[in-house]
Motif scaffolding. Structure first.
Motif, PDB file in Angstrom:
ATOM      1  N   ALA A  23       0.835  -1.208   0.000  1.00 43.97           N
ATOM      2  CA  ALA A  23       0.000   0.000   0.000  1.00 43.97           C
ATOM      3  C   ALA A  23       0.860   1.244   0.000  1.00 43.97           C
ATOM      4  O   ALA A  23       1.370   1.648   1.030  1.00 43.97           O
ATOM      5  N   GLN A  24       1.033   1.847  -1.118  1.00 46.29           N
ATOM      6  CA  GLN A  24       1.976   2.952  -1.148  1.00 46.29           C
ATOM      7  C   GLN A  24       1.439   4.252  -1.724  1.00 46.29           C
ATOM      8  O   GLN A  24       2.105   5.264  -1.678  1.00 46.29           O
ATOM      9  N   ILE A  25       0.233   4.188  -2.263  1.00 43.70           N
ATOM     10  CA  ILE A  25      -0.389   5.432  -2.704  1.00 43.70           C
ATOM     11  C   ILE A  25      -1.715   5.546  -1.968  1.00 43.70           C
ATOM     12  O   ILE A  25      -2.481   4.584  -1.920  1.00 43.70           O
ATOM     13  N   VAL A  26      -1.935   6.693  -1.358  1.00 44.84           N
ATOM     14  CA  VAL A  26      -3.189   6.893  -0.647  1.00 44.84           C
ATOM     15  C   VAL A  26      -4.014   7.904  -1.419  1.00 44.84           C
ATOM     16  O   VAL A  26      -3.522   8.953  -1.833  1.00 44.84           O
ATOM     17  N   ASN A  27      -5.257   7.549  -1.618  1.00 46.23           N
ATOM     18  CA  ASN A  27      -6.130   8.385  -2.453  1.00 46.23           C
ATOM     19  C   ASN A  27      -7.329   8.883  -1.669  1.00 46.23           C
ATOM     20  O   ASN A  27      -7.832   8.209  -0.768  1.00 46.23           O
ATOM     21  N   TYR A  28      -7.780  10.086  -2.045  1.00 46.06           N
ATOM     22  CA  TYR A  28      -9.012  10.644  -1.475  1.00 46.06           C
ATOM     23  C   TYR A  28      -9.848  11.221  -2.604  1.00 46.06           C
ATOM     24  O   TYR A  28      -9.353  11.996  -3.424  1.00 46.06           O
ATOM     25  N   THR A  29     -11.104  10.826  -2.642  1.00 42.01           N
ATOM     26  CA  THR A  29     -12.022  11.302  -3.684  1.00 42.01           C
ATOM     27  C   THR A  29     -13.282  11.847  -3.016  1.00 42.01           C
ATOM     28  O   THR A  29     -14.146  11.083  -2.610  1.00 42.01           O
ATOM     29  N   PRO A  30     -13.372  13.173  -2.853  1.00 48.05           N
ATOM     30  CA  PRO A  30     -14.538  13.736  -2.154  1.00 48.05           C
ATOM     31  C   PRO A  30     -15.827  13.453  -2.924  1.00 48.05           C
ATOM     32  O   PRO A  30     -15.867  13.619  -4.148  1.00 48.05           O
ATOM     33  N   TYR A  38      -7.459  13.048  -5.295  1.00 50.97           N
ATOM     34  CA  TYR A  38      -6.111  13.435  -4.875  1.00 50.97           C
ATOM     35  C   TYR A  38      -5.377  12.215  -4.359  1.00 50.97           C
ATOM     36  O   TYR A  38      -5.959  11.395  -3.632  1.00 50.97           O
ATOM     37  N   SER A  39      -4.093  12.112  -4.701  1.00 54.25           N
ATOM     38  CA  SER A  39      -3.309  10.959  -4.240  1.00 54.25           C
ATOM     39  C   SER A  39      -1.932  11.413  -3.794  1.00 54.25           C
ATOM     40  O   SER A  39      -1.410  12.415  -4.288  1.00 54.25           O
ATOM     41  N   VAL A  40      -1.370  10.653  -2.848  1.00 52.44           N
ATOM     42  CA  VAL A  40      -0.057  11.005  -2.312  1.00 52.44           C
ATOM     43  C   VAL A  40       0.798   9.747  -2.173  1.00 52.44           C
ATOM     44  O   VAL A  40       0.294   8.679  -1.789  1.00 52.44           O
ATOM     45  N   ASN A  41       2.061   9.898  -2.476  1.00 49.62           N
ATOM     46  CA  ASN A  41       3.035   8.840  -2.193  1.00 49.62           C
ATOM     47  C   ASN A  41       4.257   9.460  -1.519  1.00 49.62           C
ATOM     48  O   ASN A  41       4.713  10.534  -1.904  1.00 49.62           O
ATOM     49  N   VAL A  42       4.751   8.780  -0.493  1.00 48.59           N
ATOM     50  CA  VAL A  42       5.983   9.213   0.170  1.00 48.59           C
ATOM     51  C   VAL A  42       7.026   8.127  -0.064  1.00 48.59           C
ATOM     52  O   VAL A  42       6.895   7.017   0.461  1.00 48.59           O
ATOM     53  N   PRO A  43       8.039   8.403  -0.878  1.00 43.77           N
ATOM     54  CA  PRO A  43       9.037   7.359  -1.162  1.00 43.77           C
ATOM     55  C   PRO A  43       9.728   6.898   0.115  1.00 43.77           C
ATOM     56  O   PRO A  43       9.869   7.665   1.074  1.00 43.77           O
ATOM     57  N   GLU A  44      10.161   5.670   0.070  1.00 34.20           N
ATOM     58  CA  GLU A  44      10.779   5.058   1.234  1.00 34.20           C
ATOM     59  C   GLU A  44      11.961   5.887   1.771  1.00 34.20           C
ATOM     60  O   GLU A  44      12.092   6.114   2.973  1.00 34.20           O
ATOM     61  N   LEU A 181      -5.462  12.228   5.848  1.00 32.24           N
ATOM     62  CA  LEU A 181      -4.901  11.008   5.265  1.00 32.24           C
ATOM     63  C   LEU A 181      -3.940  10.396   6.270  1.00 32.24           C
ATOM     64  O   LEU A 181      -3.252  11.127   6.986  1.00 32.24           O
ATOM     65  N   ASP A 182      -3.928   9.081   6.314  1.00 28.22           N
ATOM     66  CA  ASP A 182      -2.895   8.414   7.085  1.00 28.22           C
ATOM     67  C   ASP A 182      -1.736   8.172   6.124  1.00 28.22           C
ATOM     68  O   ASP A 182      -1.731   7.200   5.374  1.00 28.22           O
ATOM     69  N   LEU A 183      -0.764   9.085   6.164  1.00 31.56           N
ATOM     70  CA  LEU A 183       0.299   8.988   5.163  1.00 31.56           C
ATOM     71  C   LEU A 183       1.355   7.959   5.534  1.00 31.56           C
ATOM     72  O   LEU A 183       2.260   7.692   4.741  1.00 31.56           O
ATOM     73  N   THR A 184       1.235   7.355   6.728  1.00 34.36           N
ATOM     74  CA  THR A 184       2.138   6.235   6.994  1.00 34.36           C
ATOM     75  C   THR A 184       1.792   5.096   6.032  1.00 34.36           C
ATOM     76  O   THR A 184       2.633   4.269   5.716  1.00 34.36           O
ATOM     77  N   ALA A 186       1.083   5.672   3.007  1.00 34.62           N
ATOM     78  CA  ALA A 186       1.494   6.114   1.669  1.00 34.62           C
ATOM     79  C   ALA A 186       2.990   5.954   1.461  1.00 34.62           C
ATOM     80  O   ALA A 186       3.524   6.358   0.438  1.00 34.62           O
ATOM     81  N   VAL A 187       3.659   5.411   2.467  1.00 33.78           N
ATOM     82  CA  VAL A 187       5.114   5.296   2.383  1.00 33.78           C
ATOM     83  C   VAL A 187       5.499   4.055   1.579  1.00 33.78           C
ATOM     84  O   VAL A 187       4.935   2.971   1.772  1.00 33.78           O
ATOM     85  N   GLY A 188       6.453   4.217   0.686  1.00 31.49           N
ATOM     86  CA  GLY A 188       6.957   3.034  -0.012  1.00 31.49           C
ATOM     87  C   GLY A 188       7.354   3.324  -1.440  1.00 31.49           C
ATOM     88  O   GLY A 188       6.887   4.268  -2.059  1.00 31.49           O
ATOM     89  N   GLY A 189       8.223   2.468  -1.969  1.00 32.69           N
ATOM     90  CA  GLY A 189       8.651   2.582  -3.353  1.00 32.69           C
ATOM     91  C   GLY A 189       9.778   3.567  -3.532  1.00 32.69           C
ATOM     92  O   GLY A 189      10.139   4.304  -2.615  1.00 32.69           O
TER      93      GLY A 189
END
Ligand SMILES: *[C@@H]1O[C@H](CO)[C@@H](O)[C@H](O)[C@H]1NC(C)=O
Length: 462
Positions: A23-30, A38-44, A181-184, A186-189
Motif C-alpha cells: 500500500a503505497q499510494i493513498v487516495n481521497y475522492t470527495p 487526490y493521491s499522495v506517495n511518500v518514497p521510502e 490522510l494516514d500517510l504512513t 502512503a510510504v513506499g517505493g
C-alpha cells in the motif's frame, strides 16, 4: 503486546514510517468534488530520511476551471497546488501558491514543485503528477505527512483558463473541503514518478476516502447560510427585541405585556434561534466553532431565549397577584438591555469574524448594519426619554388637579418607569404597593403614609 511488537520491529516501524508492503499510494475522492481526486506517495527514502521529495497527484474533469489541493487544514498553513488547463498543448498548468490569510493564495517560486510525465488533459480529465521537494513540513513547523496528515481541497467550475500563467486570477471556489490522510500508509517505493501507468504494477492504491476525517462544503450553500444567519440575527437583535421592549413605553398597560410585548418577543426569540442554528452550521463550515463570535452568540441568544421569558413570567404573575414590581422585573429589564446590547455588538464582531474567514464580505452590509444600529439606539433612547417626560408632565398635572387622575390603568401597568404611581414616587422605588382594591384605594409606600389621595384606582372602580 506493545513491548513485544516494539522489540521485534525495526526502528523505522516504531516511528510509524515503514510501509505495509503493497500500500503505497493513498487516495481521497470527495463525494461532492464533481470527480476530483487526490493521491499522495511518500518514497521510502524520504520517509526514513525525514526529508526529500513526495509525490502528489491532482486529478479532475476538464470541465472544471481549476482544481486545488493544499497542505494543512487551512489555506495559509502549507503549500497549495492549483491545477488548470494550459495554453493549447493539452497540458495543465501547475501554480504553486501560498496564502497569508483567507484571500486568494499567490504564486511563489519558493515551493519546489514540478509537473511530471503523465500530466496533461485527456479523455476529459486533467491530471497533474507533481513532485514536491519541500513539502514535508507545514509553515508552523509541524510535519505534513504523519498518520493524521490534514489537507484541503477546492474546485470551481467555469470556462477553461487555458493559460500557462502561474499567477492566473482564480476568484473563489465553488466547493471546498478538508480531509485527513494516514500517510504512513502512503510510504513506499522508490520510483521518481509513481503515478505513471508503467509504474503502477509496483504500487497499490488505498482509497482512504471512507476512513478520512473530512468535511465538504458547497460554497454556494455556505454563502446563503451566511446571509441568512446575518439577516435573521440582525433582525432579531437590532429590530425585534428592542422595539418589542419599547412597546411597553408606547402603550404602558398590562394588556401590552400579554398582547404585544410577550408575543412579539416570542417571535423575536424564534427568529434569533433560527439565526443561531444557521450560525452554528456556518461556524462548523468555516472551522470557527470556538471563536469569540459564536461563543458570545450562544451565551446571548440562550440568555435572551430562556432567562428573559422566565424572569418576565415570574414578574408578570407576581404583579398580577400583588401589584408589586419585583426584582425579577428589574432583572428582566436590565438583563434584556444587556443581552440586546451584547447581541448587537456581537453582530458587529460577526463582520470582523467573517472577514477573517472570507474576503467577500460586502462593505455595504457593514455600513447598513452600523447605520441601522445607530438609528435604533437613537430611537430607543428617545422613546425612553419621551416617556419619562410624558410621565413627569402627567405627574405635575396630577399634583395640580387632584380631581383628575392621570393614570387610568396604573394598576395594570408593569412598564418600567412608566406608571405614574411608581414614577411619581421616585422616593418609593420598588415598594409601591396598592394596599386595597376598593374604590378608596390609596397608594402607599408601605410605611402607611398616604402619598397622593388624588389617585383613585379607576380599574378597581369598574
Ligand atoms: C506536460 O508537462 C510536463 C512537464 O513539462 C511533461 O512532463 C508532460 O509530458 C507534459 N504532458 C503532455 C501531455 O505533454
Amino acid at each position: 503486546m506493545k513491548l513485544f511488537h516494539s522489540l521485534l520491529a525495526p526502528p523505522a516501524l516504531v516511528a510509524g514510517l515503514v510501509p505495509s508492503i503493497f500500500a503505497q499510494i493513498v487516495n481521497y475522492t470527495p463525494s461532492k468534488g464533481r470527480g476530483v481526486s487526490y493521491s499522495v506517495n511518500v518514497p521510502e527514502d524520504t520517509a526514513s530520511a525525514g526529508s526529500g521529495p513526495i509525490y502528489i497527484q491532482v486529478k479532475g474533469p476538464s470541465h472544471l476551471k481549476w482544481i486545488a489541493l493544499g497542505q494543512g487544514n487551512r489555506m495559509n498553513l502549507g503549500n497549495n497546488f492549483i491545477v488548470y488547463s494550459g495554453s493549447g498543448d493539452n497540458n495543465v498548468t501547475l501554480s504553486s501558491r501560498r496564502a497569508t490569510g483567507p484571500v486568494e493564495p499567490l504564486y511563489t517560486p519558493d515551493i519546489e514543485a514540478y509537473l511530471l510525465d503523465g500530466s496533461g488533459i485527456s479523455d476529459g480529465m486533467m491530471t497533474a503528477n507533481i513532485r514536491c521537494d519541500n513539502c514535508m513540513f507545514l509553515h508552523d513547523g509541524r510535519s505534513a505527512v504523519g498518520a493524521h496528515s490534514e489537507w484541503i481541497w477546492a474546485a470551481t467550475h467555469g470556462e477553461a483558463l487555458n493559460t500557462n500563467d502561474v499567477s492566473a486570477k482564480l476568484y473563489q471556489h465553488d466547493w471546498h473541503g478538508i480531509f485527513s490522510l494516514d500517510l504512513t500508509k502512503a510510504v513506499g517505493g522508490s520510483s521518481d514518478n509513481p503515478f505513471l501507468r508503467s509504474e503502477s504494477h509496483s504500487y497499490t492504491t488505498i482509497d482512504y476516502t471512507s476512513m478520512s476525517k473530512q468535511q465538504q462544503i458547497d460554497d454556494t450553500v455556505l454563502h446563503k447560510k451566511r446571509i441568512a444567519h446575518g439577516s435573521l440575527s440582525a433582525i432579531a437583535f437590532v429590530l425585534l427585541f428592542p422595539n418589542s421592549a419599547l412597546s411597553l413605553y408606547f402603550y404602558p398597560s398590562r394588556r401590552t405585556v400579554t398582547w404585544i410585548h410577550a408575543p412579539l418577543q416570542i417571535f423575536a426569540a424564534i427568529v434569533a434561534l433560527g439565526g443561531l442554528a444557521i450560525g452554528a452550521s456556518v461556524s462548523r463550515d468555516v472551522q470557527g466553532v470556538r471563536n469569540y463570535h459564536p461563543i458570545i452568540g450562544y451565551i446571548v441568544t440562550l440568555g435572551i431565549v430562556f432567562v428573559q421569558p422566565a424572569l418576565g413570567i415570574v414578574q408578570h404573575l407576581r404583579f398580577r397577584k400583588t401589584g408589586e414590581k419585583t426584582l425579577f422585573g428589574l432583572a428582566h429589564r436590565y438583563l434584556g438591555r444587556f443581552f440586546m446590547a451584547f447581541g448587537i455588538i456581537n453582530g458587529g464582531l460577526g463582520f470582523k469574524y467573517a472577514c477573517t474567514k472570507t474576503p467577500d464580505v460586502p462593505l455595504a452590509a457593514k455600513y447598513s448594519y452600523g447605520f441601522i444600529v445607530g438609528s435604533q439606539v437613537a430611537i430607543y433612547v428617545l422613546v425612553i426619554i419621551w416617556r419619562r417626560w410624558r410621565n413627569k408632565k402627567s405627574e405635575s398635572q396630577a399634583a395640580g388637579d387632584s380631581e383628575a387622575p392621570v393614570v387610568k390603568d396604573s394598576k395594570d401597568s408593569q412598564s418600567p418607569g412608566v406608571t405614574v404611581v411608581s414614577d411619581y414616587s421616585g422616593k418609593m422605588g420598588m415598594k409601591t404597593v396598592a394596599i386595597s382594591r376598593s374604590n378608596e384605594t390609596l397608594w402607599s409606600n408601605g410605611t402607611g403614609e398616604t402619598l397622593h389621595p388624588g389617585y383613585s384606582n379607576s380599574r378597581a372602580a369598574n
